[in-house]
Motif scaffolding. Structure first.
Motif, mmCIF file in Angstrom:
data_model
loop_
_atom_site.group_PDB
_atom_site.id
_atom_site.type_symbol
_atom_site.label_atom_id
_atom_site.label_comp_id
_atom_site.label_asym_id
_atom_site.label_seq_id
_atom_site.Cartn_x
_atom_site.Cartn_y
_atom_site.Cartn_z
ATOM 1 N N ASP A 250 0.813 -1.216 0.000
ATOM 2 C CA ASP A 250 0.000 0.000 0.000
ATOM 3 C C ASP A 250 0.844 1.263 0.000
ATOM 4 O O ASP A 250 0.385 2.328 -0.389
ATOM 5 N N LYS A 251 2.073 1.152 0.493
ATOM 6 C CA LYS A 251 2.885 2.370 0.603
ATOM 7 C C LYS A 251 4.364 2.017 0.696
ATOM 8 O O LYS A 251 4.709 0.960 1.237
ATOM 9 N N GLU A 253 7.542 3.347 2.584
ATOM 10 C CA GLU A 253 7.803 4.244 3.710
ATOM 11 C C GLU A 253 9.243 4.742 3.658
ATOM 12 O O GLU A 253 10.143 4.019 3.243
ATOM 13 N N LEU A 287 1.761 4.571 -3.985
ATOM 14 C CA LEU A 287 2.715 4.159 -2.937
ATOM 15 C C LEU A 287 3.581 5.310 -2.442
ATOM 16 O O LEU A 287 4.178 5.217 -1.376
#
Ligand code: FAD
Length: 498
Positions: A250-251, A253, A287
């Motif tokens: 989802d992402k 970081e 993302l």
């Protein structure tokens, strides 16, 4: 070093192998339930197997070298044969031409079939070879966005030769000047579609593409194209790569300018290195929402997409080979329509029949047809209407080509199983922005320089690979992107290791 790979497309699979082979602990996260991305397979009722996407396999050595890196003999795990003929071409005026495997045979038989002297054909293929020799290493095998590339004397030499590389003419202009016969020009113009481009706009440098097919050869893996994905996936397993299917990232970081890891199911998982095989446009969108978007790069024209009809056919056609092209009457207006986001009524049709060489792909006496037509990327067109009209045109056109006296609906009677895929499906199933098959097009001479780099300029430890970034789409280039990324990661490891 802990590395996460986002996406198990061919480039993600290859990068995982390369990094595991040099000691990284590698996790691959894939949104789908298996490996391959566009290079996957499925079945239709009645005993038909289909490769979902790629059907033409060139430069198999880029797969073999992955096994060699792991100290394995590729032939123990992955086998393929060189095709004795490359493609059967059909024109509306009744001309037929089977392109033989080697450059020498192609030159001889083209000169016999078309209005072209053998020497002109030979010169054309020699020029294609020279273009590749001069630029292949520079433009395809290295990052174009690192100073070290431009300090390489080989690169400086290639830059000096640029005026002779036809960068300032279109492919079509180059082919017309060299080959003259409109059928032969159309045949070679078609190679622009190998990376989703338009021969009337793509630079003449790309007339090197046939050199790949005829000099290095066209191949088919023993069990069909999907063998490529599964063999690299299994090699990764043997090297300890951990695959997490049905796991959408989802992402990405970051901690300041350093990558920190990825977020999956709301959980942060920490990694030293993140390698992103997701379409780069969607990666920035989903993302990396806070990252600075490289606007010029991300707004390059998309490559073409496709509408594909997968048909189980209840009889055999000995006149067809593995690869077949049925040309339209007016190639220029077909591409003009594509540029306007539309489909022509008179389209060029590609038919791939893998059961010709992989008999298990269809029951005895039957064939599995992969029928593909170039389509524009999805910008919200009414695909139901466009596909229905296209299907009827394709059924009629192929019927006429194969049995000229047949009524328009003749071929329909032989279609016993069917699936249709269009640009929105390709985006949904493979995460490719607008369903583009090859990321961005090569429709301008700066295209090679405007693809996204294989690394992030903003976040250290974040890398990009696959068809939407440098050096571009298609299996060989995706495999090269994995090689470039592994090299960049290796250089970083050397600098950062104590
Ligand atoms: P992709 O195959 O694009 O896979 C990316 C993967 O990332 C997908 O599996 C997706 O599910 C996953 N993913 C995306 N987002 C996330 C997320 N957030 N988290 C986890 N996973 C995610 N090439 C050729 O060389 N020869 C051909 O004949 C040919 N014909 C083609 C015909 C068709 C119909 C298509 C569709 C393509 C064709 N191509 C061909 C092009 C070739 O398939 C692609 O260039 C290549 O397979 C792209 O590989 P990739 O590594 O970029 O990853």
């Amino acid at each position: 070093m802990k590395t996460a790979v986002i996406g198990a497309g061919i480039a993600g699979l290859a990068a995982a192998v390369r990094l595991a082979a040099v000691g990284h602990t590698v996790d691959v996260y894939e949104a789908n339930d298996g490996p391959g991305g566009k290079l996957t397979e499925f079945s239709l009722p009645g005993g038909y197997r289909f490769d979902f996407g790629p059907s033409l396999f060139t430069m198999p050595q880029y797969v073999d070298e992955l096994f060699a890196l792991a100290g394995e003999n590729p032939r123990d795990h992955f086998n393929y044969t060189r095709l004795p003929e490359v493609c059967r071409y059909w024109w509306p005026d009744g001309t037929r031409f089977t392109a033989p495997a080697s450059t020498a045979d192609l030159v001889r038989s083209a000169a016999k079939t078309f209005d072209v002297p053998e020497q002109a054909m030979q010169d054309f293929m020699d020029t294609a070879a020279r273009k590749y020799e001069l630029t292949g290493r520079t433009f395809l095998e290295k990052s174009l966005h690192k100073a070290s590339t431009w300090l390489d004397p080989q690169v400086a030499y290639a830059m000096l030769k640029i005026p002779g590389l036809d960068l300032f003419k279109s492919m079509h202009e180059v082919h017309e000047a060299a080959l003259k016969d409109p059928r032969l020009v159309q045949l070679f113009d078609r190679f622009a579609t190998y990376n989703g481009s338009n021969p009337y706009k793509a630079p003449g440098l790309l007339s090197m593409i046939p050199h790949f097919e005829h000099h290095f050869g066209a191949y088919l893996p023993a069990g069909g194209m999907y063998d490529i994905a599964t063999s690299i996936y299994e090699l990764g397993q043997r090297l300890g790569v951990r695959y997490h299917f049905n796991q959408r990232v989802d992402k990405i970081e970051r901690a300041g300018a350093q990558v920190q890891g990825i977020r999956v199911n709301s959980k942060l998982i920490r990694y030293d290195t993140v390698v992103c095989n997701m379409d780069v446009w969607l990666a920035y969108e989903r993302l990396l929402p806070e990252a600075k978007r490289p606007k010029l790069t991300l707004h390059q024209q998309k490559s073409t997409s496709a509408v594909i009809f997968y048909w189980g056919i209840d009889r055999e056609f000995p006149e067809l080979g593995l690869h077949n092209i049925f040309f339209s009457q007016d190639y220029a207006s077909e591409f003009a329509k594509l540029e306007r986001g539309d489909l022509s009524d008179d389209v060029t049709i590609y038919v791939n029949v893998s059961s010709k060489l992989v008999p298990a792909d269809a029951p005895p006496g039957h064939e599995n047809w992969f029928v593909m037509v170039n389509a524009p990327a999805d910008t919200g067109q009414d695909w139901n209407a466009l596909t229905a009209r296209l299907r009827s045109r394709v059924v009629t056109a192929l019927g006429k080509y194969l049995v000229p006296a047949s009524p328009p609906e003749w071929l329909e009677r032989h279609i016993t199983a069917e699936r249709t895929v269009g640009p929105p499906d390709i985006e949904r199933l493979t995460g490719s922005h607008q369903g583009a098959l090859y990321g961005t097009s090569s429709n301008n001479r700066m295209a090679a320089f405007l693809r996204h780099p294989n690394f992030s300029r903003e976040i250290s430890g974040l890398y990009f690979l696959g068809g939407s970034v440098h050096p571009g789409g298609g299996l060989p280039l995706c495999l090269l992107s994995a090689r470039i990324v592994a090299d960049l990661v290796g250089r970083r490891d050397t600098i950062t290791s104590p």
